[in-house]
Design a protein around this motif. Structure first.
Motif, PDB file in Angstrom:
ATOM      1  N   GLY A  77       0.842  -1.208   0.000  1.00  0.00           N
ATOM      2  CA  GLY A  77       0.000   0.000   0.000  1.00  0.00           C
ATOM      3  C   GLY A  77       0.868   1.245   0.000  1.00  0.00           C
ATOM      4  O   GLY A  77       0.628   2.218  -0.730  1.00  0.00           O
ATOM      5  N   ASN A  78       1.917   1.190   0.778  1.00  0.00           N
ATOM      6  CA  ASN A  78       2.861   2.309   0.841  1.00  0.00           C
ATOM      7  C   ASN A  78       3.631   2.450  -0.487  1.00  0.00           C
ATOM      8  O   ASN A  78       3.905   3.573  -0.941  1.00  0.00           O
ATOM      9  N   ALA A  79       3.925   1.317  -1.109  1.00  0.00           N
ATOM     10  CA  ALA A  79       4.627   1.348  -2.404  1.00  0.00           C
ATOM     11  C   ALA A  79       3.783   2.099  -3.436  1.00  0.00           C
ATOM     12  O   ALA A  79       4.293   2.942  -4.183  1.00  0.00           O
ATOM     13  N   LEU A  80       2.486   1.823  -3.468  1.00  0.00           N
ATOM     14  CA  LEU A  80       1.601   2.530  -4.404  1.00  0.00           C
ATOM     15  C   LEU A  80       1.542   4.021  -4.048  1.00  0.00           C
ATOM     16  O   LEU A  80       1.562   4.876  -4.943  1.00  0.00           O
ATOM     17  N   ALA A  81       1.504   4.312  -2.749  1.00  0.00           N
ATOM     18  CA  ALA A  81       1.462   5.712  -2.312  1.00  0.00           C
ATOM     19  C   ALA A  81       2.707   6.464  -2.783  1.00  0.00           C
ATOM     20  O   ALA A  81       2.637   7.625  -3.185  1.00  0.00           O
ATOM     21  N   GLU A  82       3.847   5.785  -2.776  1.00  0.00           N
ATOM     22  CA  GLU A  82       5.098   6.413  -3.237  1.00  0.00           C
ATOM     23  C   GLU A  82       5.032   6.758  -4.728  1.00  0.00           C
ATOM     24  O   GLU A  82       5.719   7.657  -5.192  1.00  0.00           O
ATOM     25  N   ALA A  83       4.204   6.009  -5.467  1.00  0.00           N
ATOM     26  CA  ALA A  83       4.099   6.242  -6.911  1.00  0.00           C
ATOM     27  C   ALA A  83       3.167   7.403  -7.240  1.00  0.00           C
ATOM     28  O   ALA A  83       3.095   7.846  -8.388  1.00  0.00           O
ATOM     29  N   LYS A  84       2.460   7.888  -6.209  1.00  0.00           N
ATOM     30  CA  LYS A  84       1.409   8.891  -6.440  1.00  0.00           C
ATOM     31  C   LYS A  84       1.923  10.119  -7.207  1.00  0.00           C
ATOM     32  O   LYS A  84       1.309  10.550  -8.185  1.00  0.00           O
ATOM     33  N   ASN A  85       3.046  10.653  -6.794  1.00  0.00           N
ATOM     34  CA  ASN A  85       3.589  11.850  -7.450  1.00  0.00           C
ATOM     35  C   ASN A  85       3.882  11.620  -8.925  1.00  0.00           C
ATOM     36  O   ASN A  85       3.708  12.516  -9.755  1.00  0.00           O
ATOM     37  N   ALA A  86       4.337  10.409  -9.223  1.00  0.00           N
ATOM     38  CA  ALA A  86       4.654  10.093 -10.622  1.00  0.00           C
ATOM     39  C   ALA A  86       3.389   9.922 -11.460  1.00  0.00           C
ATOM     40  O   ALA A  86       3.451   9.848 -12.682  1.00  0.00           O
ATOM     41  N   LEU A  87       2.223   9.860 -10.788  1.00  0.00           N
ATOM     42  CA  LEU A  87       0.965   9.622 -11.511  1.00  0.00           C
ATOM     43  C   LEU A  87       0.094  10.870 -11.564  1.00  0.00           C
ATOM     44  O   LEU A  87      -1.051  10.816 -12.001  1.00  0.00           O
ATOM     45  N   ILE A  88       0.657  11.988 -11.137  1.00  0.00           N
ATOM     46  CA  ILE A  88      -0.110  13.219 -10.991  1.00  0.00           C
ATOM     47  C   ILE A  88      -0.728  13.687 -12.316  1.00  0.00           C
ATOM     48  O   ILE A  88      -1.817  14.243 -12.362  1.00  0.00           O
ATOM     49  N   ASP A  89      -0.007  13.376 -13.438  1.00  0.00           N
ATOM     50  CA  ASP A  89      -0.423  13.912 -14.739  1.00  0.00           C
ATOM     51  C   ASP A  89      -1.204  12.910 -15.586  1.00  0.00           C
ATOM     52  O   ASP A  89      -1.324  13.085 -16.794  1.00  0.00           O
ATOM     53  N   ILE A  90      -1.742  11.873 -15.002  1.00  0.00           N
ATOM     54  CA  ILE A  90      -2.334  10.816 -15.848  1.00  0.00           C
ATOM     55  C   ILE A  90      -3.802  11.069 -16.203  1.00  0.00           C
ATOM     56  O   ILE A  90      -4.417  10.293 -16.931  1.00  0.00           O
ATOM     57  N   GLY A  91      -4.387  12.144 -15.678  1.00  0.00           N
ATOM     58  CA  GLY A  91      -5.778  12.476 -16.010  1.00  0.00           C
ATOM     59  C   GLY A  91      -6.730  11.386 -15.562  1.00  0.00           C
ATOM     60  O   GLY A  91      -6.637  10.911 -14.436  1.00  0.00           O
ATOM     61  N   ASP A  92      -7.582  10.922 -16.501  1.00  0.00           N
ATOM     62  CA  ASP A  92      -8.584   9.916 -16.112  1.00  0.00           C
ATOM     63  C   ASP A  92      -8.154   8.492 -16.493  1.00  0.00           C
ATOM     64  O   ASP A  92      -8.969   7.590 -16.595  1.00  0.00           O
ATOM     65  N   SER A  93      -6.863   8.297 -16.710  1.00  0.00           N
ATOM     66  CA  SER A  93      -6.368   6.949 -17.054  1.00  0.00           C
ATOM     67  C   SER A  93      -6.599   5.959 -15.927  1.00  0.00           C
ATOM     68  O   SER A  93      -6.370   6.282 -14.762  1.00  0.00           O
ATOM     69  N   THR A  94      -6.980   4.766 -16.297  1.00  0.00           N
ATOM     70  CA  THR A  94      -7.049   3.675 -15.319  1.00  0.00           C
ATOM     71  C   THR A  94      -5.618   3.340 -14.886  1.00  0.00           C
ATOM     72  O   THR A  94      -4.682   3.454 -15.679  1.00  0.00           O
ATOM     73  N   ILE A  95      -5.475   2.932 -13.637  1.00  0.00           N
ATOM     74  CA  ILE A  95      -4.149   2.512 -13.161  1.00  0.00           C
ATOM     75  C   ILE A  95      -4.151   0.990 -13.011  1.00  0.00           C
ATOM     76  O   ILE A  95      -5.041   0.430 -12.369  1.00  0.00           O
ATOM     77  N   VAL A  96      -3.180   0.340 -13.638  1.00  0.00           N
ATOM     78  CA  VAL A  96      -2.996  -1.096 -13.404  1.00  0.00           C
ATOM     79  C   VAL A  96      -1.769  -1.234 -12.507  1.00  0.00           C
ATOM     80  O   VAL A  96      -0.682  -0.812 -12.875  1.00  0.00           O
ATOM     81  N   ALA A  97      -1.982  -1.770 -11.306  1.00  0.00           N
ATOM     82  CA  ALA A  97      -0.854  -1.990 -10.397  1.00  0.00           C
ATOM     83  C   ALA A  97      -0.662  -3.495 -10.259  1.00  0.00           C
ATOM     84  O   ALA A  97      -1.645  -4.241 -10.184  1.00  0.00           O
ATOM     85  N   LEU A  98       0.573  -3.928 -10.296  1.00  0.00           N
ATOM     86  CA  LEU A  98       0.799  -5.374 -10.159  1.00  0.00           C
ATOM     87  C   LEU A  98       2.133  -5.684  -9.485  1.00  0.00           C
ATOM     88  O   LEU A  98       3.064  -4.883  -9.545  1.00  0.00           O
ATOM     89  N   ASN A  99       2.155  -6.831  -8.834  1.00  0.00           N
ATOM     90  CA  ASN A  99       3.374  -7.261  -8.164  1.00  0.00           C
ATOM     91  C   ASN A  99       4.446  -7.576  -9.197  1.00  0.00           C
ATOM     92  O   ASN A  99       4.168  -8.228 -10.197  1.00  0.00           O
ATOM     93  N   GLY A 100       5.656  -7.152  -8.910  1.00  0.00           N
ATOM     94  CA  GLY A 100       6.761  -7.431  -9.838  1.00  0.00           C
ATOM     95  C   GLY A 100       7.390  -8.792  -9.624  1.00  0.00           C
ATOM     96  O   GLY A 100       8.386  -9.123 -10.260  1.00  0.00           O
ATOM     97  N   ASP A 101       6.816  -9.602  -8.741  1.00  0.00           N
ATOM     98  CA  ASP A 101       7.436 -10.900  -8.441  1.00  0.00           C
ATOM     99  C   ASP A 101       6.652 -12.075  -9.018  1.00  0.00           C
ATOM    100  O   ASP A 101       6.814 -13.204  -8.589  1.00  0.00           O
ATOM    101  N   SER A 102       5.768 -11.785  -9.997  1.00  0.00           N
ATOM    102  CA  SER A 102       4.912 -12.847 -10.558  1.00  0.00           C
ATOM    103  C   SER A 102       5.099 -12.946 -12.069  1.00  0.00           C
ATOM    104  O   SER A 102       4.326 -12.388 -12.849  1.00  0.00           O
ATOM    105  N   PRO A 103       6.138 -13.631 -12.532  1.00  0.00           N
ATOM    106  CA  PRO A 103       6.533 -13.577 -13.946  1.00  0.00           C
ATOM    107  C   PRO A 103       5.642 -14.354 -14.907  1.00  0.00           C
ATOM    108  O   PRO A 103       5.806 -14.221 -16.115  1.00  0.00           O
ATOM    109  N   LEU A 104       4.706 -15.161 -14.421  1.00  0.00           N
ATOM    110  CA  LEU A 104       3.931 -15.995 -15.352  1.00  0.00           C
ATOM    111  C   LEU A 104       2.685 -15.305 -15.894  1.00  0.00           C
ATOM    112  O   LEU A 104       1.981 -15.854 -16.738  1.00  0.00           O
ATOM    113  N   ILE A 105       2.417 -14.124 -15.424  1.00  0.00           N
ATOM    114  CA  ILE A 105       1.229 -13.389 -15.882  1.00  0.00           C
ATOM    115  C   ILE A 105       1.364 -13.091 -17.384  1.00  0.00           C
ATOM    116  O   ILE A 105       2.441 -12.742 -17.856  1.00  0.00           O
ATOM    117  N   THR A 106       0.276 -13.252 -18.128  1.00  0.00           N
ATOM    118  CA  THR A 106       0.368 -13.007 -19.579  1.00  0.00           C
ATOM    119  C   THR A 106      -0.314 -11.688 -19.948  1.00  0.00           C
ATOM    120  O   THR A 106      -1.200 -11.202 -19.239  1.00  0.00           O
TER     121      THR A 106
END
Ligand code: UD1
Ligand code: CA
Length: 459
Positions: free
Chosen positions: A80-109
């Motif tokens: 939850g804190n990791a996503l909060a840290e990304a908030k500033n980098a997402l300030i300019d995304i307007g109404d874009s949907t955000i897809v957040a995902l764990n970086g430790d799950s390599p089998l996702i297609t």
């Protein structure tokens, strides 16, 4: 579809018991994180943010992609804190949907990620995530639904009570959410036992606000978070077997798939046969009708059609044309190029060497920094002395040359077309075309020497 991606990759991966950041551990030659990144990139997100923390610089360097905004999570206070840290980098995304995902799950297609995004948009959700049904895995969050089947929260494995322990719907760690969710991040509460903020608590927060929250089932084989070395092994095995079965469909024979390793970017032609304990690594391409006998390791190399690689051979960053034979126990070091119908035999080592069509080096040779023409015979034990202690030098052997056994070719040196080098020669001067180079001491036989020696011993 318009969206931005956030990959959570800051965790220290304590359970790996490693000095290396978890997401840089490799599955079939690529960092774990690279797989997640490649899958998301296929969908062309407007922006990709990766949250890094543990071994941040190492991760940034290894991924080395200018299209990515890296964000540092100073204190590893949970997903939850990791996503909060990304908030500033997402300030300019307007109404874009955000897809957040764990970086430790390599089998996702990419297909599954796209499916989640589509459903998220079609169902006009505020928060969506992937869930899966599994009886056997542990450590995943459980999906709690109310009597009407509506998702109400995710309970982490370590906080599970006996009443919901039987729940088999688990959280896959892949979320799609509307950008307003960023305003809810300050509602996340620290969990006393772990001191962490959980991204999964957003489900409870959103559903209490009366927002539309949905979970979509996806195949459990795609949701394999890597937390331990055992899981690293399991995921590698799943992926390897998937790759090998795909090549089987395309007409490749594997004698023992479980004992063979094929990296994702390898390609293999029809009717090629691969024996066990063979590793095909990196950007390797194998032609049609090849046979790769047991124990070969072929890395970043290109093999033509009908190539025969005999047992226990190593081929690195090299190119081999049609119908050539290499091995057993041969080593092609980087930048070696073999023409058609070449034979490189037992215990022969090549480095940065070009070999022309129909040339043979069948036994026990070292050819380094050499340019060898067509129809050349390199006798057993021939060595190019390419290094003078300071510099490397080139040996040039023109076409139709015969090099006798146990010769040393002291570079720089050229052996002209059709020349012969007598067995045991030390060649230090250029040999003109058609000449014979011989450098051995003239043989002298001493008659009765053995008998005299015996007599001497008796006295
Ligand atoms: C998480 C989910 C769990 C889900 C599982 C799926 C939470 C609280 N739990 O559990 O419900 O079933 O994934 O795989 O999210 N990370 C950071 N910063 C941190 C902590 C973690 O960036 O402070 C990153 C890690 O690098 C990792 C990802 O977030 O890539 C998930 O963290 P991890 O600790 O592995 O979560 P799980 O316990 O697996
Ligand atoms: Ca995990």
């Amino acid at each position: 579809m318009k969206f931005c991606a956030v990959i959570l990759a800051a965790g220290r991966g304590k359970r790996m018991n490693s000095l290396k950041p978890k997401v840089l551990h490799e599955v079939l030659g690529r960092p774990i994180l690279q797989y997640t990144l490649d899958a998301i990139k296929t969908l062309n997100p407007a922006k990709i943010v990766i949250v890094i923390g543990s071994g941040a610089e190492e991760v940034r360097k290894r991924i080395n992609d200018e299209a990515i905004s890296f964000v540092i999570q100073e204190k590893l206070l949970g997903t939850g804190n990791a996503l909060a840290e990304a908030k500033n980098a997402l300030i300019d995304i307007g109404d874009s949907t955000i897809v957040a995902l764990n970086g430790d799950s390599p089998l996702i297609t990419a297909e599954t990620l796209e499916g989640l995004l589509k459903k998220h948009k079609n169902d006009k959700n505020y928060f969506s995530f992937l869930s899966f049904i599994d009886d056997y895995v542990s450590g995943y969050g459980r999906v709690l639904r109310n009597k009407n089947g509506k998702v109400i929260s995710i309970v982490e494995d370590k906080h599970t009570t006996s009443e919901n322990r039987s729940i088999k719907e688990l959280n896959g760690g892949v979320y799609a959410m509307e950008p307003e969710i960023l305003n809810c991040l300050n509602r996340l509460k620290k969990h006393g036992s772990s001191g962490e903020y959980y991204i999964t608590d957003l489900v409870d927060i959103a559903s209490k606000l009366g927002k539309r929250v949905n979970a979509y089932n996806c195949p459990s084989r795609e949701i394999r978070g890597i937390n331990t070395r055992a899981e690293l092994h399991q995921v590698s095995e799943i992926l390897n077997s998937k790759i090998i079965y795909e090549w089987m469909e395309k007409g490749v024979t594997f004698i023992s798939p479980a004992a063979t390793l094929v990296h994702p970017s390898v390609s293999i032609g029809k009717d090629t046969i691969i024996y066990p304990n063979t590793y095909l690594e990196g950007n390797t391409s194998i032609g049609e009708n090849c046979i790769i006998y047991p124990g070969a390791r072929i890395c970043d190399s290109v093999l033509g059609n009908g190539v025969l690689v005999k047992d226990c051979t190593v081929i690195e960053n090299s190119k081999i044309e049609d119908m050539s034979t290499i091995g057993p126990f041969a080593h092609l070091r980087p930048h070696s190029t073999l023409g058609r119908n070449v034979k490189i035999g037992n215990f022969v080592e090549l480095k940065k060497t070009v070999i022309g069509d129909n040339t043979r080096a069948s036994h026990l040779s070292y050819l380094g920094d050499a340019i060898v023409g067509e129809n050349v015979n390199i006798g057993a034990g021939t060595i190019t002395c390419n290094y003078d202690g300071q510099k490397k030098h080139i040996t040039k052997i023109d076409s139709d040359v015969f090099v006798g056994s146990d010769s040393q070719l002291v570079a720089p040196v050229t052996i002209g077309k059709g020349a012969y080098v007598a067995a045991g020669a030390t060649v230090t001067k250029n040999v003109p075309p058609g000449a014979l180079a011989i450098s051995r001491v003239k043989q002298r036989n001493i008659e009765n020497w053995a008998a005299r020696k015996k007599l001497k011993k008796q006295n």
